[in-house]
Design a protein around this motif. Structure first.
Motif, PDB file in Angstrom:
ATOM      1  N   SER A  12      38.195  57.448  61.520  1.00 54.52           N
ATOM      2  CA  SER A  12      39.385  57.047  62.270  1.00 54.52           C
ATOM      3  C   SER A  12      40.364  56.271  61.389  1.00 54.52           C
ATOM      4  O   SER A  12      41.584  56.465  61.481  1.00 54.52           O
ATOM      5  N   THR A  13      39.840  55.409  60.523  1.00 55.12           N
ATOM      6  CA  THR A  13      40.721  54.631  59.650  1.00 55.12           C
ATOM      7  C   THR A  13      41.419  55.532  58.642  1.00 55.12           C
ATOM      8  O   THR A  13      42.596  55.328  58.308  1.00 55.12           O
ATOM      9  N   PHE A  14      40.697  56.537  58.156  1.00 57.61           N
ATOM     10  CA  PHE A  14      41.290  57.483  57.216  1.00 57.61           C
ATOM     11  C   PHE A  14      42.473  58.218  57.851  1.00 57.61           C
ATOM     12  O   PHE A  14      43.554  58.332  57.248  1.00 57.61           O
ATOM     13  N   LEU A  15      42.293  58.713  59.074  1.00 56.78           N
ATOM     14  CA  LEU A  15      43.385  59.441  59.731  1.00 56.78           C
ATOM     15  C   LEU A  15      44.549  58.518  60.054  1.00 56.78           C
ATOM     16  O   LEU A  15      45.716  58.926  59.961  1.00 56.78           O
ATOM     17  N   LEU A  16      44.244  57.286  60.430  1.00 56.53           N
ATOM     18  CA  LEU A  16      45.317  56.334  60.694  1.00 56.53           C
ATOM     19  C   LEU A  16      46.090  56.023  59.414  1.00 56.53           C
ATOM     20  O   LEU A  16      47.320  55.902  59.429  1.00 56.53           O
ATOM     21  N   TRP A  17      45.346  55.912  58.296  1.00 56.29           N
ATOM     22  CA  TRP A  17      46.035  55.721  57.006  1.00 56.29           C
ATOM     23  C   TRP A  17      46.953  56.896  56.712  1.00 56.29           C
ATOM     24  O   TRP A  17      48.092  56.715  56.253  1.00 56.29           O
ATOM     25  N   LEU A  18      46.482  58.108  56.975  1.00 52.19           N
ATOM     26  CA  LEU A  18      47.284  59.291  56.694  1.00 52.19           C
ATOM     27  C   LEU A  18      48.557  59.288  57.533  1.00 52.19           C
ATOM     28  O   LEU A  18      49.658  59.600  57.037  1.00 52.19           O
ATOM     29  N   GLU A  23      50.695  52.068  67.880  1.00 48.99           N
ATOM     30  CA  GLU A  23      51.786  52.346  68.818  1.00 48.99           C
ATOM     31  C   GLU A  23      53.115  52.467  68.083  1.00 48.99           C
ATOM     32  O   GLU A  23      53.930  53.361  68.372  1.00 48.99           O
ATOM     33  N   GLN A  24      53.336  51.593  67.103  1.00 48.51           N
ATOM     34  CA  GLN A  24      54.576  51.639  66.334  1.00 48.51           C
ATOM     35  C   GLN A  24      54.698  52.946  65.565  1.00 48.51           C
ATOM     36  O   GLN A  24      55.763  53.584  65.558  1.00 48.51           O
ATOM     37  N   VAL A  25      53.610  53.358  64.924  1.00 48.10           N
ATOM     38  CA  VAL A  25      53.632  54.592  64.136  1.00 48.10           C
ATOM     39  C   VAL A  25      53.909  55.788  65.034  1.00 48.10           C
ATOM     40  O   VAL A  25      54.753  56.640  64.732  1.00 48.10           O
ATOM     41  N   VAL A  26      53.201  55.870  66.171  1.00 47.99           N
ATOM     42  CA  VAL A  26      53.379  57.004  67.084  1.00 47.99           C
ATOM     43  C   VAL A  26      54.799  57.038  67.637  1.00 47.99           C
ATOM     44  O   VAL A  26      55.407  58.110  67.760  1.00 47.99           O
ATOM     45  N   ARG A  27      55.335  55.863  67.931  1.00 48.50           N
ATOM     46  CA  ARG A  27      56.674  55.814  68.520  1.00 48.50           C
ATOM     47  C   ARG A  27      57.758  56.202  67.521  1.00 48.50           C
ATOM     48  O   ARG A  27      58.722  56.908  67.869  1.00 48.50           O
ATOM     49  N   LEU A  28      57.609  55.771  66.272  1.00 53.48           N
ATOM     50  CA  LEU A  28      58.679  55.948  65.293  1.00 53.48           C
ATOM     51  C   LEU A  28      58.525  57.171  64.402  1.00 53.48           C
ATOM     52  O   LEU A  28      59.494  57.612  63.792  1.00 53.48           O
ATOM     53  N   ILE A  29      57.315  57.703  64.293  1.00 52.08           N
ATOM     54  CA  ILE A  29      57.107  58.814  63.363  1.00 52.08           C
ATOM     55  C   ILE A  29      57.803  60.085  63.843  1.00 52.08           C
ATOM     56  O   ILE A  29      58.040  61.002  63.063  1.00 52.08           O
ATOM     57  N   ARG A  30      58.173  60.126  65.120  1.00 54.25           N
ATOM     58  CA  ARG A  30      58.922  61.273  65.643  1.00 54.25           C
ATOM     59  C   ARG A  30      60.226  61.456  64.885  1.00 54.25           C
ATOM     60  O   ARG A  30      60.644  62.583  64.586  1.00 54.25           O
ATOM     61  N   SER A  31      60.857  60.329  64.534  1.00 55.06           N
ATOM     62  CA  SER A  31      62.139  60.412  63.823  1.00 55.06           C
ATOM     63  C   SER A  31      61.967  60.904  62.389  1.00 55.06           C
ATOM     64  O   SER A  31      62.948  61.244  61.730  1.00 55.06           O
ATOM     65  N   ALA A  49      39.474  48.395  68.439  1.00 57.06           N
ATOM     66  CA  ALA A  49      40.627  48.105  67.574  1.00 57.06           C
ATOM     67  C   ALA A  49      41.265  46.789  68.006  1.00 57.06           C
ATOM     68  O   ALA A  49      41.553  46.588  69.186  1.00 57.06           O
ATOM     69  N   PRO A  50      41.479  45.839  67.087  1.00 55.45           N
ATOM     70  CA  PRO A  50      42.132  44.574  67.451  1.00 55.45           C
ATOM     71  C   PRO A  50      43.573  44.805  67.874  1.00 55.45           C
ATOM     72  O   PRO A  50      44.161  45.850  67.597  1.00 55.45           O
ATOM     73  N   LYS A  51      44.142  43.813  68.522  1.00 54.46           N
ATOM     74  CA  LYS A  51      45.487  43.938  69.071  1.00 54.46           C
ATOM     75  C   LYS A  51      46.507  44.281  67.989  1.00 54.46           C
ATOM     76  O   LYS A  51      47.377  45.137  68.185  1.00 54.46           O
ATOM     77  N   ILE A  52      46.390  43.654  66.833  1.00 55.05           N
ATOM     78  CA  ILE A  52      47.365  43.903  65.766  1.00 55.05           C
ATOM     79  C   ILE A  52      47.313  45.347  65.294  1.00 55.05           C
ATOM     80  O   ILE A  52      48.334  45.960  64.982  1.00 55.05           O
ATOM     81  N   LEU A  53      46.119  45.936  65.304  1.00 54.25           N
ATOM     82  CA  LEU A  53      45.991  47.332  64.883  1.00 54.25           C
ATOM     83  C   LEU A  53      46.513  48.272  65.966  1.00 54.25           C
ATOM     84  O   LEU A  53      47.167  49.278  65.664  1.00 54.25           O
ATOM     85  N   GLN A  54      46.250  47.977  67.227  1.00 53.81           N
ATOM     86  CA  GLN A  54      46.791  48.802  68.311  1.00 53.81           C
ATOM     87  C   GLN A  54      48.314  48.782  68.290  1.00 53.81           C
ATOM     88  O   GLN A  54      48.960  49.806  68.536  1.00 53.81           O
TER      89      GLN A  54
END
Length: 543
Positions: A263-269, A311-319, A302-307
């Protein structure tokens, strides 16, 4: 989805179609976006494909086939795809399938005239380098936040790890692989007093905890993941000579044995895509579609800071032109803050055996745009294999009313290819040879070991100098002691000589005195004797 009709086309015309992308797209307009069918065809809108999506359903309901159908669709649109192959089934997408009876039945039921099988361009990847090109990153590129999750650190330990990264940056130390990080932790631990003044408290207990967790991570095979050459995300954004998007498949059957690494690997990607890709705005189709299988592993513990980061990545990566599609058994596995951003949805059957399952059914039913013709809550528990509730975004980004539909069969083979076929594809890849050989340039490990060696050498020289000075001092003391002993001996001898000379004189004097006395005594005695005898016998002899 491949629904082509080539009847009546001359070979020369077919060649022109293959060579001319514009004519190719006109000839098959709409076929590449065809995903499912209810009483009408359901197409995924290319322009809205980067609004993310969800494929959900219980085990055995057809999620993997749906994923394959969507991947084939995006490939035909010229969109590269990244997906993880957890069960080893997805490798078959590289090879034209041989339709079985179930596929033929589905083709006939859906009325897919001109259905044809075909394979797709594929690039295989593998963190361990066994079933694909090695996929690596460096410790520095992953950063302390994701590394803390990977090591399962608490807040205090994470803070210490951040300080360690800061120390590395300030001292120009490249931290590329696990041995670099291990050396850096040892270096910081041995010099805690020095760094505490500038960076704050660095506890030995936290350093020890990080080192222990790092050892566990290494035993799980993470040393294959860290190093150089690091993966270049541009190698995922490839199309073939015909303009089809390359399907990047990560072999994850072994990787899944360490869910946290997976999971961490995919999140890094995802984070790398977000950081590296330029802003793209609203595109006619995505630059890349990213499928995150077993998505619940991403959010587990997942700790709050990681969640917040997710959320930030999913929201902004669309652009950035990237669409993210989560694949999970239960929609409740996805936090609401993320689930609300997933516009394209395919919901397979859910089981309602437990209270949590029943809650999941109700939750899933409420996320679809209502269709008066479909009882969503009841349908979710009644869906058969390959059947799903489907809702895509339309051209304006509005969710379509939910439809109960059959997913189209894939064009490629369902199931894995042979290891020999996989090996041939790997060796024919454009990136073959780029990542296969590990690079080990000078980094923290070498620099710190050199510093330690120099420090040890300096220490040895200082110790040798100190030992030499000590030996010299000892020799000087011994020489001084010998000199004092010689002087004392000489004084004693002189004193002895002086003492022995006085005794002889005294003895000679005494002996002389005794001789004189004896002499004097003898003479006087004789005189006295003669005087006495003379008087007795009548006088003395006169001359």
């Amino acid at each position: 989805m491949c629904v082509f009709d080539l009847h009546g086309i001359k070979p020369t015309d077919l060649l022109n179609l293959l060579l001319t992308k514009t004519i190719f797209n006109m000839a098959y307009k709409g076929a590449e976006t065809y995903i499912a069918k209810s009483d009408r065809e359901l197409h995924i809108t290319p322009k809205m494909a980067n609004r993310h999506g969800l494929i959900a359903g219980a085990t055995g309901t057809g999620k993997t086939v749906t994923l394959q159908v969507l991947a084939e669709s995006f490939s035909l649109q010229g969109v590269p795809v990244f997906m993880t192959d957890i069960k080893g089934d997805l490798s078959g997408v590289s090879k034209s399938g041989i339709p079985g009876q179930r596929i033929l039945d589905r083709v006939n039921k859906l009325g897919l005239d001109g259905y044809a099988n075909r394979g797709f361009p594929v690039c295989f990847w593998d963190v361990f380098g066994e079933q694909g090109h090695p996929m690596r990153t460096t410790i520095s590129e992953m950063g302390p936040l994701l590394l803390s999750r990977l090591l399962n650190l608490n807040d205090t330990q994470e803070g210490v790890l951040n300080l360690v990264f800061k120390i590395a940056d300030d001292n120009d130390l490249l931290v590329l692989d696990l041995k670099d990080l291990t050396s850096l932790l040892e270096y910081v631990g041995n010099n805690r007093d020095q760094f505490t003044v500038s960076y704050g408290n660095i506890s030995a207990a936290s350093i020890g905890a990080i080192q222990r967790n790092l050892l566990v991570l290494e035993q799980q095979g993470a040393e294959h993941f860290f190093g150089e050459p690091a993966f270049d995300i541009n190698d995922m954004l490839q199309t073939d000579a015909e303009g089809k998007g390359v399907l990047n498949i990560l072999a994850a059957d072994k990787l899944m044995q360490s869910p946290r690494i997976y999971s961490t690997f995919l999140l890094w990607l995802l984070s790398e895509l977000f950081e590296e890709l330029p802003e793209a705005g609203d595109l006619e189709k995505p630059k890349l579609v990213f499928f995150f299988d077993e998505a619940h592993l991403l959010f587990n513990e997942a700790p709050k800071i990681l969640q917040d980061k997710i959320e930030q990545v999913v929201r902004l990566i669309r652009s950035k032109g990237v669409g993210v599609y989560f694949v999970s058994q239960n929609p409740l596995d996805i936090p609401d803050s993320v689930l609300g951003q997933l516009g394209n949805r395919v919901q397979h059957a859910l089981r309602a055996f437990t209270p949590r399952d029943q809650k999941a059914v109700k939750a899933a039913a409420t996320t679809f745009r209502v269709n008066p013709k479909v009882d969503v809550e009841a349908a979710i528990t009644e869906l058969g294999v390959g059947e799903a509730l489907v809702s895509f975004l339309d051209e304006k980004g509005i969710p379509m009313m939910v439809e109960r539909a059959l997913i189209l069969p894939p064009c490629a083979q369902i199931g894995p290819i042979t290891p020999e076929e996989r090996e041939q594809i790997i060796k024919k890849s454009d990136v073959y040879g780029v990542y296969e050989k590990v690079l080990d340039r000078e980094s923290a490990f070498e620099i710190l070991h050199q510093r330690v060696a120099e420090a040890n050498k300096l220490k040895q020289e200082e110790e040798a100098q100190a030992a030499a000075a000590k030996e010299k001092l000892r020799n000087a003391k011994e020489e001084a002691a010998l000199a004092r002993a010689e002087a004392a001996k000489e004084r004693a001898e002189r004193a002895a000589r002086r003492n022995s000379g006085g005794d002889l004189l005294s003895e000679l004097t005494k002996q002389a005195g005794r001789s004189v006395t004896r002499t004097m005594g003898s003479e006087i005695g004789r005189q006295l004797v003669r005087g006495i005898l003379g008087s007795i016998f009548g006088g003395s002899r006169r001359k």
